[in-house]
Every structure is written in C-alpha cells, then in structure tokens.
Design an enzyme around this catalytic site. Structure first.
Site, PDB file in Angstrom:
ATOM      1  N   CYS A 171      -7.691  -2.419   8.127  1.00  0.00           N
ATOM      2  CA  CYS A 171      -6.374  -2.449   7.470  1.00  0.00           C
ATOM      3  C   CYS A 171      -5.801  -1.041   7.338  1.00  0.00           C
ATOM      4  CB  CYS A 171      -6.477  -3.118   6.103  1.00  0.00           C
ATOM      5  SG  CYS A 171      -6.760  -4.908   6.194  1.00  0.00           S
ATOM      6  N   HIS A 194      -1.440  -5.765   1.342  1.00  0.00           N
ATOM      7  CA  HIS A 194      -2.607  -6.632   1.229  1.00  0.00           C
ATOM      8  C   HIS A 194      -2.255  -7.884   0.429  1.00  0.00           C
ATOM      9  CE1 HIS A 194      -5.644  -3.418   2.418  1.00  0.00           C
ATOM     10  NE2 HIS A 194      -6.072  -4.504   3.032  1.00  0.00           N
ATOM     11  N   GLU A 212       0.825  -1.205   0.000  1.00  0.00           N
ATOM     12  CA  GLU A 212       0.000   0.000   0.000  1.00  0.00           C
ATOM     13  C   GLU A 212       0.863   1.261   0.000  1.00  0.00           C
ATOM     14  OE1 GLU A 212      -3.120   0.066  -0.446  1.00  0.00           O
ATOM     15  OE2 GLU A 212      -3.634  -2.048  -0.129  1.00  0.00           O
TER      16      GLU A 212
END
EC number: 3.4.19.3
Length: 215
Positions: free
Chosen positions: A141, A165, A78
């Site tokens: 998350c 992820h 991310e």
C-alpha cells in the site's frame, strides 16, 4: 475531470479484498468526474507497472488508490508515503523486500496531494467513520502510494494523487472476534464521498481542520 481509482487483489490469506470489491461498485461518473477503476496486483513493482500504464494512457487529473487495512475502524485517507519497502509478509509473488528504497531517484517521502481533510469531512457527512492516517505502513500500500505520487510528478505534474485505506468487510471477520469491519455498501459510499470531495476541491486548498494525532 478524470479520476483513476485502483484496488488491490486479495492478499495475506484473505479470499477477498474489500478495496477491489468496493471499486467494482463505483458509478462511471461521480460529481461530474469520469471514473476509471482498475485492479492492481498486491505485488511490489508490478502494482506500479500497472499503475504507470494507466496513468500514461488515461492521463487522469487525480489518482486515488484504495487498500485494505484490517483492524482499522473507518476509512482513512493517508497523509504521507515513505521511500521504503519493509515487508512483514511476502507479497503475492513471494517478494519480501527489507529496508529497500522504492525509487533511488525519489524523495524521502511524498505527501498526498489530495484534499485529505475534505475527504474525511465528506465521509463524515455521509454518516460514516473516517480519520486522517499518518502512516500507510511499509507494505505494498505504501509502495503504491509512493509510486503514484512519483509517477504523477513525472508524467502528470498537474494531477493529484493519494491513497485511502479501508477496513475489513463483514464477511472477513466472521472468524476474527473483536475485529472492526464495515458493510461493503458503506465502504463504497465512503469512497464515493471521498471522490466527491476530490472533485469539489480540485481548484481549492484543503480544509484547515485538526487531523493529527498525539502518537
């Protein structure tokens, strides 16, 4: 070098979480770095409380949080976490914050300080699919990624932090036709490759290569 790796417990009606199952299979040392793996609850504030305890006690040089993103086709480091909880579903204790800041004294967003482009390249070199993701969502998350970067900024200013992820495991898509999934061993190999890149780039700038998207 010391790296703290986190994985969530199952949530959203799933019996297993590939993040937790994958980190259980990681070796104690990767590319010379000491690896400490911990389970965190899929609960907004509690996940951060557990993370903070381990950041303070372990004093890691890097924090890599791992989470399940069902439907994604590869491993996706991310790029950014935003200071906003907006839960589509309740967490594992029934909390469902809507349009709620994560930290009143925090920045609007924190960019990952991990070498996300190098992580993608390393995963590709392992023969596995990966890409940079530009949204971690607005559930636990994103919450934990934001908290990790906030906490590292406060307690370990020289450390790096970020989130990746991963897709569903094969076992999770038996009753989900046309849904992407990966073998657990491949997910674990991908995480190992990402950690290898984190160690390899600890004193270097990230790769300069395209990782953006048009939409």
């Amino acid at each position: 070098m010391k790296i703290l790796v986190t994985g969530f417990d199952p949530f959203g009606g799933e019996a297993i979480n590939p993040a937790l199952e994958a980190i259980k299979k990681l070796p104690a040392t990767i590319h010379g770095a000491e690896i400490k793996c911990i389970e965190v609850p899929t609960v907004f504030q509690k996940s951060a409380d557990v993370l903070q305890q381990h950041i303070e006690s372990f004093q890691p040089d890097a924090v890599l949080c791992i989470g399940q993103a069902g439907g994604r086709t590869g491993l996706t480091p991310e790029r950014v976490a935003i200071n906003q909880d907006d839960a589509r579903i309740p967490d594992n204790e029934g909390n469902q914050p809507i349009d709620t800041p994560i930290r009143a004294d925090g920045k609007a967003a924190y960019f990952s300080t991990l070498p996300i482009k190098a992580m993608v390249a390393a995963i590709h070199q392992a023969g596995l699919p990966a890409s940079v993701s530009n949204t971690a969502g607005t559930f636990v998350c994103n919450h934990l990624m934001y908290q990790a970067l906030y906490l590292v900024d406060k307690y370990c200013p020289n450390a790096k932090a970020g989130f990746m992820h991963i897709p569903f495991m094969m076992e999770q898509v038996v009753d989900k036709p046309n849904t992407a999934a990966m073998n657990l061993d491949d997910i674990t190999r991908g995480i190992e490759a990402a950690i290898f890149a984190i160690v390899d780039f600890k004193d270097r700038s990230d790769l300069k290569r395209v990782g953006g998207a048009t939409h």
